[in-house]
Structures are given as C-alpha cells and as structure tokens.
Design a protein around this motif. Structure first.
Motif, PDB file in Angstrom:
ATOM      1  N   ALA A 122      -4.355   2.955  -4.547  1.00 52.58           N
ATOM      2  CA  ALA A 122      -4.163   4.246  -3.911  1.00 52.58           C
ATOM      3  C   ALA A 122      -4.329   5.313  -4.981  1.00 52.58           C
ATOM      4  O   ALA A 122      -3.969   5.103  -6.139  1.00 52.58           O
ATOM      5  N   SER A 123      -4.906   6.441  -4.604  1.00 50.52           N
ATOM      6  CA  SER A 123      -5.125   7.491  -5.594  1.00 50.52           C
ATOM      7  C   SER A 123      -4.696   8.848  -5.057  1.00 50.52           C
ATOM      8  O   SER A 123      -4.666   9.077  -3.845  1.00 50.52           O
ATOM      9  N   THR A 124      -4.347   9.729  -5.981  1.00 49.52           N
ATOM     10  CA  THR A 124      -3.982  11.104  -5.680  1.00 49.52           C
ATOM     11  C   THR A 124      -4.839  12.014  -6.531  1.00 49.52           C
ATOM     12  O   THR A 124      -4.994  11.759  -7.729  1.00 49.52           O
ATOM     13  N   ALA A 180       1.395   6.492  -6.964  1.00 50.72           N
ATOM     14  CA  ALA A 180       0.323   7.411  -7.365  1.00 50.72           C
ATOM     15  C   ALA A 180       0.790   8.861  -7.261  1.00 50.72           C
ATOM     16  O   ALA A 180       0.510   9.678  -8.148  1.00 50.72           O
ATOM     17  N   ASN A 181       1.521   9.183  -6.196  1.00 50.49           N
ATOM     18  CA  ASN A 181       2.038  10.543  -6.050  1.00 50.49           C
ATOM     19  C   ASN A 181       3.049  10.881  -7.143  1.00 50.49           C
ATOM     20  O   ASN A 181       3.035  11.979  -7.698  1.00 50.49           O
ATOM     21  N   MET A 225       0.829  -1.212   0.000  1.00 51.54           N
ATOM     22  CA  MET A 225       0.000   0.000   0.000  1.00 51.54           C
ATOM     23  C   MET A 225       0.865   1.264   0.000  1.00 51.54           C
ATOM     24  O   MET A 225       0.567   2.226  -0.713  1.00 51.54           O
ATOM     25  N   GLN A 226       1.937   1.273   0.773  1.00 56.28           N
ATOM     26  CA  GLN A 226       2.814   2.435   0.799  1.00 56.28           C
ATOM     27  C   GLN A 226       3.485   2.632  -0.560  1.00 56.28           C
ATOM     28  O   GLN A 226       3.623   3.754  -1.039  1.00 56.28           O
ATOM     29  N   THR A 243      -4.699   6.999 -10.186  1.00 54.75           N
ATOM     30  CA  THR A 243      -4.898   5.824  -9.343  1.00 54.75           C
ATOM     31  C   THR A 243      -3.860   4.759  -9.677  1.00 54.75           C
ATOM     32  O   THR A 243      -3.673   4.415 -10.844  1.00 54.75           O
ATOM     33  N   ARG A 300       0.915   4.184  -2.847  1.00 59.44           N
ATOM     34  CA  ARG A 300       0.753   5.619  -2.571  1.00 59.44           C
ATOM     35  C   ARG A 300       1.896   6.414  -3.184  1.00 59.44           C
ATOM     36  O   ARG A 300       1.681   7.471  -3.785  1.00 59.44           O
ATOM     37  N   THR A 301       3.119   5.919  -3.031  1.00 59.29           N
ATOM     38  CA  THR A 301       4.284   6.582  -3.610  1.00 59.29           C
ATOM     39  C   THR A 301       4.176   6.623  -5.127  1.00 59.29           C
ATOM     40  O   THR A 301       4.466   7.645  -5.758  1.00 59.29           O
TER      41      THR A 301
END
Length: 134
Positions: free
Chosen positions: A128-130, A45-46, A38-39, A107, A42-43
């Motif tokens: 994960a999405s931004t 997606a960012n 998950m981390q 995403t 997130r990275t």
C-alpha cells in the motif's frame, strides 16, 4: 420388488457436501487475513507518510520550495511499525520512500503467504502506498 440397501448414504452425502464447505470456509478465512493485512499496510503507509512530513527535512525543504531530501524508512524499528499496525502479526513489513517529480511516495509492503493454494502467487506480496505532494 427388492428394497435397496441404504447403509452409508449419510456418510457419502456428508463427504460430498463437506469438501466444498471446508474449501469455502478456508477461502473466506484466507481472504479475511489478506484484507486485514492490506488495511494494516494502508495504516502503516499513512503513519509513515505523516512521520516523514513532520520530520524536519520535509518541512524545511517545502518552505524553501525545494525537493525534500529525506531518505530511508520513516519508522525504522519493527516495534514502531507494530505499534502503528498491530494486526501485521508475525510478519516484518518494510517502508520505503521515493521522490519523483513533485510528489513523495511512501510504500509499505510485506511478504505474505496465503493458506489456500487456489490463489497462486497473485496475493503473496501486498503493498500500500501514500503519496505526498510538495
């Protein structure tokens, strides 16, 4: 009074304690893998959102106060994705962008399989999405 036979009690106690211990140990290992994935998503997606914002089509569209027209994967190759989020391992993550209203959403998702069957299929497709306003 006759004394009871105590042979094998240690092995039986080990069996009673070992099963919950190993289940707990593998569950912690499995949730750790999920948290790292998950981390990494997130990275990813960012980084995809940042790449998408730096891209010319987004900057020029926002300056003209128009909706951005970029589409597709901001980081198209798997090598670029692995460079940003190396903890994904042997998985192949996907990035997608959607434009809706006054935001763009990037995403990142991946097909992930848990080792322990106690989780079911709930955690098998993390994403994960931004969100980028314009």
């Amino acid at each position: 009074m006759r004394k009871l036979d105590q042979r094998g009690i240690g092995a039986m106690e080990f069996c009673l304690v070992a099963a919950p211990l190993f289940i707990l140990m593998f569950a912690i290992f499995d949730l750790g893998r999920y948290a790292i994935t998950m981390q990494s998503l997130r990275t990813l997606a960012n980084a995809g959102a940042r790449t998408w914002m730096i891209n010319d089509c987004y900057v020029h569209s926002v300056m003209k106060k128009a909706s951005p027209t970029c589409a597709g994967d901001p980081l198209p190759s798997l090598a670029e994705k692995k460079a940003v989020a190396p903890m994904i391992g042997g998985l192949s993550p996907t990035l997608s962008t959607t434009t809706g209203g006054s935001v763009v959403t990037v995403t990142a998702s991946v097909n992930f399989s848990m080792l322990m069957p106690i989780w079911g299929t709930t955690l098998n497709s993390p994403s994960a999405s931004t969100t980028i306003p314009f």
